[in-house]
Enzyme design. Structure first.
Site, PDB file in Angstrom:
ATOM      1  N   GLU A  61      -2.070  -7.281   7.691  1.00  0.00           N
ATOM      2  CA  GLU A  61      -0.758  -7.143   8.093  1.00  0.00           C
ATOM      3  C   GLU A  61      -0.461  -7.826   9.517  1.00  0.00           C
ATOM      4  O   GLU A  61      -1.758  -8.487  10.254  1.00  0.00           O
ATOM      5  CB  GLU A  61      -0.321  -5.612   8.250  1.00  0.00           C
ATOM      6  CG  GLU A  61       1.164  -5.493   8.907  1.00  0.00           C
ATOM      7  CD  GLU A  61       2.065  -5.876   8.139  1.00  0.00           C
ATOM      8  OE1 GLU A  61       2.454  -7.281   8.137  1.00  0.00           O
ATOM      9  OE2 GLU A  61       2.903  -5.296   7.648  1.00  0.00           O
ATOM     10  N   HIS A  76       0.790  -1.175   0.007  1.00  0.00           N
ATOM     11  CA  HIS A  76      -0.043   0.157  -0.035  1.00  0.00           C
ATOM     12  C   HIS A  76       0.914   1.327  -0.018  1.00  0.00           C
ATOM     13  O   HIS A  76       2.040   0.978   0.485  1.00  0.00           O
ATOM     14  CB  HIS A  76      -0.840   0.171   1.138  1.00  0.00           C
ATOM     15  CG  HIS A  76      -0.216  -0.026   2.566  1.00  0.00           C
ATOM     16  ND1 HIS A  76       0.580   1.031   2.897  1.00  0.00           N
ATOM     17  CD2 HIS A  76       0.346  -1.143   3.419  1.00  0.00           C
ATOM     18  CE1 HIS A  76       1.225   0.891   4.193  1.00  0.00           C
ATOM     19  NE2 HIS A  76       0.818  -0.452   4.584  1.00  0.00           N
TER      20      HIS A  76
END
Length: 447
Positions: A327, A251
């Site tokens: 994550e 990202h």
């Protein structure tokens, strides 16, 4: 479970070796080896199979076990495709079949050069027998995992490892990192795994499994995937069809990224910063120029969904959210810098640096747990997207884990890869289980 057997004379002095491995991490869970006196190769191979299955049963009697052997005879006979005619083989096959329920065991043939661990154990057993002794586990030299850096080098790398694991900082690139600009490779260059998948399938063009600088040919430790032949093999393999290619996009930046703070799935779920939005728009244009991405899958966290949506809007695609791409949960370390964690939780931090099984303070997620989650997600997505090029928008740890597993690298390799915000990597998965990896890290053009 991998097993092998050998006989120096066939028949002659014989021995077997077997090893049980964690399918997600490649960790050695158990080893077995024994000198069995005078016997044939086939008898030794079956003995190795039985010993390995029993070792797996001792670890977990309910486990699904994939047996990998270089004995075509044993694999085909135990799979039920070949009849067992030799009188010495029938009782051994029957014994092997009784160790675990048939539904829990599958068999796969692998080339001999891939079966090195079990082969070495078998030879150690035969060597011991020649000396009039039996093989001793404590003296095994069969663990082929590379060792970490010695002494001060390991201690000096601790801060770097922590910074990279938390998503920031610089550090030494792994040998697999290609020194190439993402701008030219993704937007206009021909030297990339993001190329036309049909060219990859044909054995030519830029998406092939070429060795050397054009793409690292590597092994994956996933269940059911055969590692690649040893390095040094040359030439092109057979046409394996179009690979499933995962284009891995970290990202764009958040407010925490340049501050190098732990930012996982247990924190505040920050949005993209203005710089991160510019990065997302730029990488969307780069991928649109290539025109090969066929689907977009994102982590559920906001920074990934925003990045994924920018790309999907440009490509005219929708975004599928995959929970397994989130994550690591860094527990009580969320939002802290490495220095702050070291000051507040020194013992927990040291344990985390020393072992992938250690979790961050406060119920965080260990890298071993992340590996299991990510490898299961990978297999699920590969099944759903066979032969397609899929953009996975995710985070530092999942990207590094996918690359590590594709390379068959040890857990400590996570700390030897640099991954910038909005950087692109790719893994092409072939039907024979091989994988080609490319990391592209220069994102200066996305600023």
């Amino acid at each position: 479970m991998e097993a092998d057997g050998g006989s120096r004379g066939n028949p002659g002095p014989a021995g077997y070796g077997a090893v049980v491995l964690d399918p997600a991490t490649g960790e050695t869970l158990a080893e077995r080896a024994e000198f069995i006196g005078v016997a044939t190769n086939n008898v030794a191979e079956y003995k190795g199979l039985i010993a390995g299955l029993k070792a797996a049963r001792e670890l977990d009697p309910d486990a699904a076990v994939r047996v990998r052997m270089d004995s075509k005879l044993v694999v085909e006979q135990m799979s039920g495709r070949w009849k067992i005619k030799h009188p010495d083989m029938k009782p051994l096959a029957a014994e092997a079949a009784k160790v675990l329920p048939r539904a829990q065991v599958t068999y796969e043939w692998i080339p001999r050069e891939i079966n090195k661990h079990a082969d070495r154990l078998a030879n150690e057993a035969m060597d011991a027998g020649k000396r009039g002794k039996q093989w001793e586990p404590s003296r095994s030299t069969a663990d082929l995992a590379p060792s970490g850096p010695p002494g001060d080098a390991a201690a000096g790398a601790a801060a770097v490892r922590a910074a990279l694991a938390s998503g920031g900082g610089t550090g030494s690139r792994a040998a697999v990192v290609a020194d190439a600009r993402a701008a030219s490779a993704v937007a206009g260059g021909a030297d990339t795994l993001f190329a036309d998948p049909d060219a990859a399938a044909s054995g030519g063009g830029t998406g092939t499994r070429a060795a050397g600088a054009e793409g690292a040919r590597s092994a994956t430790l996933a269940p059911g995937r055969v590692p690649a032949p040893a390095s040094g093999s040359t030439g092109w393999g057979p046409d394996l069809g179009t690979p499933a290619t995962f284009v891995l996009l970290r990202h764009g930046e958040t407010a925490l990224t340049p501050q190098k703070r732990f930012s996982g799935s247990g924190g505040t779920d920050p949005e993209l910063s203005p710089a991160g939005r510019r990065q997302a728009a730029a990488v969307a244009e780069a991928l649109a120029a290539r025109g090969t991405v066929q689907a977009v899958v994102s982590s559920p966290l906001l920074r990934c969904r925003e990045t994924a949506q920018a790309v999907a809007d440009r490509l005219g695609l929708s975004v599928a959210v995959e929970e397994g791409l989130r994550e690591t949960d860094f527990g009580a370390w969320e939002g802290l810098t490495f220095a702050e964690v070291r000051e507040r939780f020194p013992d927990d931090l040291q344990a985390w640096l020393d072992s992938p099984k250690a979790a961050p303070t406060g119920g965080g997620e260990s890298f071993t747990a992340v590996t299991r989650r990510v490898s299961a997600t990978r297999d699920r997505l590969l099944s759903a997207h066979a032969g397609r090029t899929v953009l996975l928008v995710t985070h530092v740890t999942p990207v590094k884990t996918l690359v590590r597993l594709a390379l068959g690298a040890p857990p400590e390799s996570l700390f030897k890869m640099e991954l910038s915000a909005a950087s692109l990597s790719a893994v092409a998965y072939y039907t024979d289980g091989n994988a080609s990896v490319r990391l592209l890290n220069d994102t200066s053009h996305l600023r």
